[in-house]
Design an enzyme around this catalytic site. Structure first.
Site, PDB file in Angstrom:
ATOM      1  N   ASP A  25       0.843  -1.199   0.000  1.00  0.00           N
ATOM      2  CA  ASP A  25       0.000   0.000   0.000  1.00  0.00           C
ATOM      3  C   ASP A  25       0.876   1.247   0.000  1.00  0.00           C
ATOM      4  O   ASP A  25       1.989   1.218  -0.547  1.00  0.00           O
ATOM      5  CB  ASP A  25      -0.935  -0.051   1.228  1.00  0.00           C
TER       6      ASP A  25
ATOM      7  N   HIS B 223      -3.839   6.061   3.235  1.00  0.00           N
ATOM      8  CA  HIS B 223      -4.486   4.821   2.792  1.00  0.00           C
ATOM      9  C   HIS B 223      -3.853   3.580   3.446  1.00  0.00           C
ATOM     10  O   HIS B 223      -4.541   2.726   4.005  1.00  0.00           O
ATOM     11  CB  HIS B 223      -4.365   4.763   1.274  1.00  0.00           C
TER      12      HIS B 223
ATOM     13  N   SER C 178     -11.182  -1.031  -0.707  1.00  0.00           N
ATOM     14  CA  SER C 178      -9.889  -0.938  -0.021  1.00  0.00           C
ATOM     15  C   SER C 178     -10.029  -1.212   1.466  1.00  0.00           C
ATOM     16  O   SER C 178      -9.117  -1.743   2.087  1.00  0.00           O
ATOM     17  CB  SER C 178      -9.327   0.472  -0.148  1.00  0.00           C
TER      18      SER C 178
END
Ligand SMILES: *[C@@H]1O[C@H](CO)[C@@H](O)[C@H](O)[C@H]1NC(C)=O
Ligand SMILES: *[C@@H]1O[C@H](CO)[C@@H](O)[C@H](O)[C@H]1NC(C)=O
Ligand SMILES: *[C@@H]1O[C@H](CO)[C@@H](O)[C@H](O)[C@H]1NC(C)=O
Ligand SMILES: *[C@@H]1O[C@H](CO)[C@@H](O)[C@H](O)[C@H]1NC(C)=O
Ligand SMILES: CC(=O)N[C@H]1CO[C@H](CO)[C@@H](O)[C@@H]1O
Length: 781
Positions: free
Chosen positions: A147, A226, A564
């Site tokens: 990520d 994220h 996600s």
């Protein structure tokens, strides 16, 4: 410290031998040269492998008449599989793809982060957050997160109370200016990053959007938020009293809070380079992770073949080495054929809502309260926040088309007219995101925005410091009626409240990508569904003051939505199952999660899709994860490497290519391929997808169930068949005298007037204690 030498090699010697070429059309781009299985060397062999790749590359460059150029490998793959990435001209790429050792050569495209389109946020609460879970889990399982990196100071990565790092761990904690060895601990046990290699930066100026913008930030630190969010969702430590500016308060905890995390930073805000993602998976497998969580992927509009998809390739080899790869299915729903990361050896995840939402009510001037949804930092109050209510076209600039002003198009509102008012807009044009509409209203000096839009209405938008609320078209009609009936309509947008125990939940999120898979319809995708709407998890401290309410410190947690966010829930659940059953293969773990998934909501009714229709396997796969039940599934379907190799043959790859890809030299394709029907019939998957069933014909599918429950078990089949579809299971009883033994059975499908197109159902095996549900989708032609 791992050897990160990037092999710069100046092709000087050849210059003397070959005259300089005059060809000028040599634009270069980054490519991945994938050479299939058969890697498996440690760092000791790495040098030799790199040298070999360098030689291949050099000979191709020289043959192309480009002597004198700096040749460099920007990545080298040598753990789970072989290959490299480099800057190449199209001609060189073509030449390399003809090399006998090469399986495929593909452009180093940028992959997307799978948060929602509009970068929305939301909350928590899943079946995972039970104390029983964490008490039973051991700390021996490692989850790798590919990520945007990690914010190691987040309390979610505290290692308080954790035992020593498993001795088998071979990972590293790479340092950077803002990341030290001490940033890792017994929770966060590894951190690597992948920037563009310095030697190649000068040579390249690729036009490829995203890849070039990837920034070579030299550290595993997350600057996007994220990766920190997904890592803490998968395996974050328990943090009491986590909240998002007072909302969603409670304990934040990862799905497998006893597990360790290792971070592989292959992405930045602009996306992720294919070459870096492939390297990250290669390293994760070599470091010793058990589960890899990947919340990124190609856009559904660009689905490439399995052999040119870095995630599919990496995941294939990870499976060969016993590592489960869990991926988000993408956010391009709700249209069919949008699911990505759909290779059969990947666990593909859809997103659902949970039983909590965020309400921002509107009080109209005549006293009527209308329920809206959003997360705001508004400080309006009944007495202080009453403003005139106007429809976009009433405050539009001159010559602005009504359709633009009613949609709050950029430039459509006249600040002279809109200032100090609450503007009402409609969402009939999906090209304008909620964030853009908010910025337009805010920029025009409005005191608030009221959006009338059914799309994404169950996914609260985080509007920062600006009063915002979204209502559906029914409530919107009421508001417009009130405005038409009054000379001076007014309204107040109230502060956000969390609303719990929302029913029904779960509901398949509108953005969640849907099956069937674009590359093959013979495997049912997505596989599973998990919470992906309103997920509270750790984040990086925001530096954007727009996201921070006046007078508050940046929150350590954020509320986000997307597949996600669903993906790391499943990765955490898989780690949990792995900790209870260390010997299970990746596909046994996937099977356990799939056959025990829930298909009913908190009203006891079948789970619905965002449209209100009953959700099918193409929306939610086998259903919503239920990790506790997955600990004792009774039966599992072990999908072996052999199954996957057969799949590749049936899909249409030549035997020679399948051998190269897998490194299994003696492999022979079964007879009969290529054939989508043989994939459906023969690959031992925990679900069934029949891509075509002609009237008057019967399709028969074979499966092999393994008993992982008590010995002496007898299972009986129950069929839930859609109208007009005849489904027969043979035999109807499976008898196991021992554990670890398998029993074969067949399911046959025939149409007896079923409606055309896909119909859905399930075969459920039960021994009285376990219920083993395998969904099917049949395309009636
Ligand atoms: C790289 O490309 C951009 C835009 O395509 C251009 O403006 C820039 O000058 C190029 N840089 C180099 C070093 O060639
Ligand atoms: C309300 O918010 C506005 C804009 O953020 C700010 O200027 C104002 O001082 C706030 N009022 C109160 C009472 O907090
Ligand atoms: C306010 O106006 C709306 C729209 O005309 C109407 O439906 C509603 O009943 C009114 N409320 C009151 C309290 O009059
Ligand atoms: C299973 O059944 C067989 C035959 O009925 C019996 O001999 C055996 O003891 C049973 N095993 C267990 C574990 O119950
Ligand atoms: C999430 C959030 O910040 N909500 C705010 C909405 O507005 C009220 C009133 O100012 C705040 O108290 C909430 O914190």
């Amino acid at each position: 410290m791992v050897n990160r030498a990037h092999f710069v090699f100046l092709v000087l010697a050849y210059r003397l031998l070959v005259p300089l070429s005059a060809e000028p059309d040599q634009t270069r781009e980054s490519y991945v040269v994938y050479m299939g299985g058969g890697g498996g060397g440690g760092e000791a062999e790495a040098e030799a492998v790199r040298a070999k790749h360098m030689e291949m590359l050099t000979s191709v460059v020289v043959a192309g008449g480009e002597q004198g150029r700096v040749v460099a490998l920007t990545q080298s793959y040598h753990h789970a599989f072989e290959g490299f990435a480099a800057e190449l001209t199209e001609k060189e790429a073509a030449a390399l793809s003809g090399h006998e050792k090469v399986v495929s050569v593909f452009r180093d495209r940028a992959l997307e982060l799978h948060t929602t389109r509009s970068w929305d946020f939301l909350d928590v609460q899943s079946g995972l957050r039970s104390d029983r879970l964490s008490r039973r889990a051991s700390g021996d399982v490692v989850i790798g997160i590919v990520d945007t990196g990690v914010w190691p100071e987040s309390p979610s990565f505290s290692d308080a109370g954790m035992g020593a790092v498993p001795a088998r761990w071979r990972g590293v904690c790479m340092e950077g200016p803002d990341f030290k060895k001490s940033s890792c601990n017994k929770k966060l046990i590894g951190a690597r990053y992948y920037g563009r290699q310095p030697g190649s930066a000068a040579a390249s100026n690729t036009s490829h959007a995203g890849v070039e913008a990837l920034g070579a930030a030299g550290s595993p630190r997350d600057t996007v938020g994220h990766g920190t969010h997904t890592a803490s969702t998968a395996a974050g430590s328990v943090v009491q009293n986590a909240d998002y500016y007072g909302l969603a308060r409670g304990a934040a905890r990862g799905g497998s809070s006893a597990s360790r995390v290792a971070i592989y930073k292959a992405c930045s805000l602009g996306g992720c380079a294919s070459s870096a993602v492939l390297k990250a998976i290669d390293d994760a497998v070599s470091d010793g992770v058990d589960v890899v969580s990947i919340s990124i992927g190609m856009s559904s509009a660009f689905q490439s073949d399995f052999l040119t998809d870095p995630i599919a390739l990496g995941a294939f080899h990870a499976h060969q080495k016993g590592v489960l790869v869990v991926c988000s299915g993408g956010n391009d729903g709700p249209n069919p054929y949008t699911v990505v990361n759909s290779a059969p050896w990947i666990l593909t995840v859809a997103a659902s809502s949970i039983d909590r939402t965020f309400q921002s009510s509107i009080v109209l001037g005549n006293g009527t309260v209308v329920k809206g949804v959003a997360i705001n930092f508004s400080n309006q109050s009944i007495n202080g926040g009453k403003y005139p209510l106007v429809f976009g076209p009433q405050v539009a600039g001159r010559y602005t088309p009504v359709s633009e002003a009613s949609n709050c198009y950029p430039g459509s509102l006249d600040p002279q007219k809109a200032a100090g008012k609450i503007v009402v807009c409609v969402g009939t044009d999906p090209m304008v995101s909620r964030r853009v509409r908010k910025l337009v209203a805010e920029g025009a000096g409005a005191r608030g925005l009221l959006l009338i839009d059914d799309a994404e209405k169950s996914i609260p938008f985080v509007a920062g410091g600006f009063p915002f609320s979204q209502v559906d078209t029914d409530a919107g009609a009421q508001i417009l009626e009130y405005m038409n009936s009054m000379k001076n309509p007014t309204a107040v947008i109230l502060p956000t409240e969390d609303v719990k125990e929302v029913k029904p939940a779960p509901v398949v999120a509108s953005f969640s990508a849907r099956g069937p898979g674009g590359l093959t319809e013979s495997i049912l995708k997505p596989d599973l569904m998990a919470p992906g709407v309103s997920i509270l998890a750790a984040t990086i401290p925001s530096t954007d003051m727009e996201d921070v309410p006046a007078g508050k410190k940046p929150s350590a947690f954020a509320i986000k939505s997307g597949t996600s966010m669903a993906c790391p829930h499943v990765a955490g659940a898989a780690a949990f199952v792995k900790s209870a059953h260390p010997g299970w293969s990746p596909s046994m773990i996937r099977s356990a999660l799939m056959t025990t998934a829930k298909t009913r909501n908190n009203l006891g009714q079948p789970v619905a899709s965002s449209t209100g229709a009953a959700a099918t396997g193409h929306d939610m796969g086998a259903g919503e994860i239920s990790p506790l039940r997955a600990l004792s599934p009774g039966l599992v379907f072990d999908t072996t490497t052999r199954d996957y190799l057969n799949f590749l043959c049936f899909y249409g790859y030549k035997e020679q290519l399948v051998r190269k890809l897998s490194g299994v030299t003696g492999f022979a394709c079964p007879l009969g391929g290529p054939s989508p029907d043989l994939i459906a019939a023969g690959v031992n998957y925990p679900s069934i997808s029949v891509p075509r069933l002609f009237a008057g014909k019967t399709v028969t599918v074979a499966r092999n169930a393994m008993n992982v429950g008590p010995s002496n078990a007898t299972y009986a089949a129950a069929v839930d068949a859609p109208q007009g579809l005849t489904v027969k299971v043979s035999p109807e009883r499976l008898v196991f005298s021992r554990r670890w033994t398998t029993a074969a059975y067949q399911v046959s499908f025939a149409s007896a007037g079923a409606s055309k197109g896909y119909v859905h159902g399930a075969v459920t095996w039960s021994d009285g204690a376990h219920s083993v549900r395998t969904p099917f989708a049949v395309n009636v032609i």
